[in-house]
Design an enzyme around this catalytic site. Sequence first.
Site, PDB file in Angstrom:
ATOM      1  N   TYR A 141       0.904  -1.113  -0.060  1.00 31.61           N
ATOM      2  CA  TYR A 141       0.203  -0.561   0.098  1.00 31.61           C
ATOM      3  C   TYR A 141       0.514   1.459  -0.058  1.00 31.61           C
ATOM      4  O   TYR A 141       1.506   1.197   1.180  1.00 31.61           O
ATOM      5  CB  TYR A 141      -0.628  -0.367   1.360  1.00 31.61           C
ATOM      6  CG  TYR A 141      -1.954   1.123   1.437  1.00 31.61           C
ATOM      7  CD1 TYR A 141      -2.878   1.509   0.993  1.00 31.61           C
ATOM      8  CD2 TYR A 141      -0.821   2.476   1.675  1.00 31.61           C
ATOM      9  CE1 TYR A 141      -3.888   2.516   1.168  1.00 31.61           C
ATOM     10  CE2 TYR A 141      -2.262   3.903   2.310  1.00 31.61           C
ATOM     11  CZ  TYR A 141      -2.963   3.769   1.591  1.00 31.61           C
ATOM     12  OH  TYR A 141      -3.477   4.925   1.688  1.00 31.61           O
ATOM     13  N   GLU A 173      -3.906   7.190  -4.248  1.00 34.23           N
ATOM     14  CA  GLU A 173      -3.019   6.293  -3.397  1.00 34.23           C
ATOM     15  C   GLU A 173      -3.551   5.376  -4.209  1.00 34.23           C
ATOM     16  O   GLU A 173      -3.694   4.768  -5.098  1.00 34.23           O
ATOM     17  CB  GLU A 173      -4.832   6.504  -2.544  1.00 34.23           C
ATOM     18  CG  GLU A 173      -4.346   4.792  -1.086  1.00 34.23           C
ATOM     19  CD  GLU A 173      -6.056   5.038  -0.770  1.00 34.23           C
ATOM     20  OE1 GLU A 173      -7.049   4.700  -1.514  1.00 34.23           O
ATOM     21  OE2 GLU A 173      -6.224   5.064   0.656  1.00 34.23           O
TER      22      GLU A 173
END
Length: 400
Positions: free
Chosen positions: A122, A210
């Site tokens: 991530y 993101e």
Amino acid sequence: MNLHEYQAKGILSSFGVPIQRGYMATTVDEAVENAKKLINETGTKFIIVKAQIHAGGRGKGGGVKLAKNLEEVREHASNILGMMLITPQTPGGLKGKGKLVSKILIAEDVYVPEYDQCKEFYISILMDRQKRMNAIIYSTEGGMNIEDVAEKTPHLVHKEHIDPALGLQEFQARKIAFNLGLSGAAFKNMYKFIKSLYKAYTSSDASLIEINPVIKTGDDRIIAVDAKVSIEDNSLYRHPDYAAMRDESEEDPTEVEAKKVDLNYVKLDGNVGCMVNGAGLAMATMDLIKQSGGSPANFLDVGGTADAERVEKGFRIILSDPNVKAILVNIFGGIVRADRVAQGVIDAYNNIGEIKVPIIVRLRGTNAEEARELIEKSGLKVHYAVEFQEAADLISQVLS
Ligand code: GDP
Ligand code: MN
């Protein structure tokens, strides 16, 4: 402004960030054509069909499917196109109606050579207002909901602050790659990935990037599999190409309408519509409505030029919301003259025809007296208030 995954990937790719390649499609036939093209260009064995909506968690909702051949591409594309996709992030959450899917991304399979050899991470970049710095948030626990990871295993979520004046330092990019447990070619590629991603963030005037997941393939390449990019609205004037990517079908229709006439409107779920000039007065007015036992149906700042046309437009937008049981117009005549606003209210009232909900008007400042006279002489069923408290009492009255 939020973007679709395929648009976000296009922007990232233009800054050298390696992405899962793909083509957007709006029909089943186009999806199959795109899949053929992709197989020719990339040699990919499988194809991923991905719903394009402004919400995450699509995979679990059935919006991301792997196709092993063109037949399956056709099958998944026809299932996903036109579906109401429900994810925790679509309006109303898992109990809501979901969002209509009208675009899909036909993407290459990047989990190669074997799915099991890939590792998901991530990585996001955003602004940390408190620290007055940019922040790269990253974790070895990719592919999952990062809020859950942060709650259950906070030690696995790292944060690297970047001074916007100095930019991303070499040692920082290396530290991130190291903390992600990488070495060798994968380390080098992650280091490059972070540098390009930060470049994309600053150069595109993004407020958020993101990537969840970023993967390390079995042959040590680092690739953005998913991408969420939000561009700061106030920067769009210098990115006309990004501004053109706005997908109005993903936005609230009344907000889109308001933006066209330059009204600062945000829809809320209360029962009292309000029309105010100045953001500060708008906030105070919303508090006033709350204290009077109502709740604001919207935030609407008509700005410094509350002329008849804008007031009328404002009324029409507020009235399009069926929850509105009363409207409060609270305008301070500073630059704008109160009598002109009053005339605007009268004209709007006459143009729209009968307005069934009670209207409370409070006009103060320049020419407030003239404004009151105009409203009173007009014979309209409008309640007029001078003091803030009067307006509050009138709201309680009309709501009860
Ligand atoms: P999200 O569910 O909206 O976050 O959509 P993502 O783009 O993150 O995709 C969801 C999941 O689909 C990923 O976590 C992967 O497990 C899977 N996926 C995406 N791309 C590929 C791919 O190229 N190959 C394989 N095998 N799975 C993929
Ligand atoms: Mn994702």
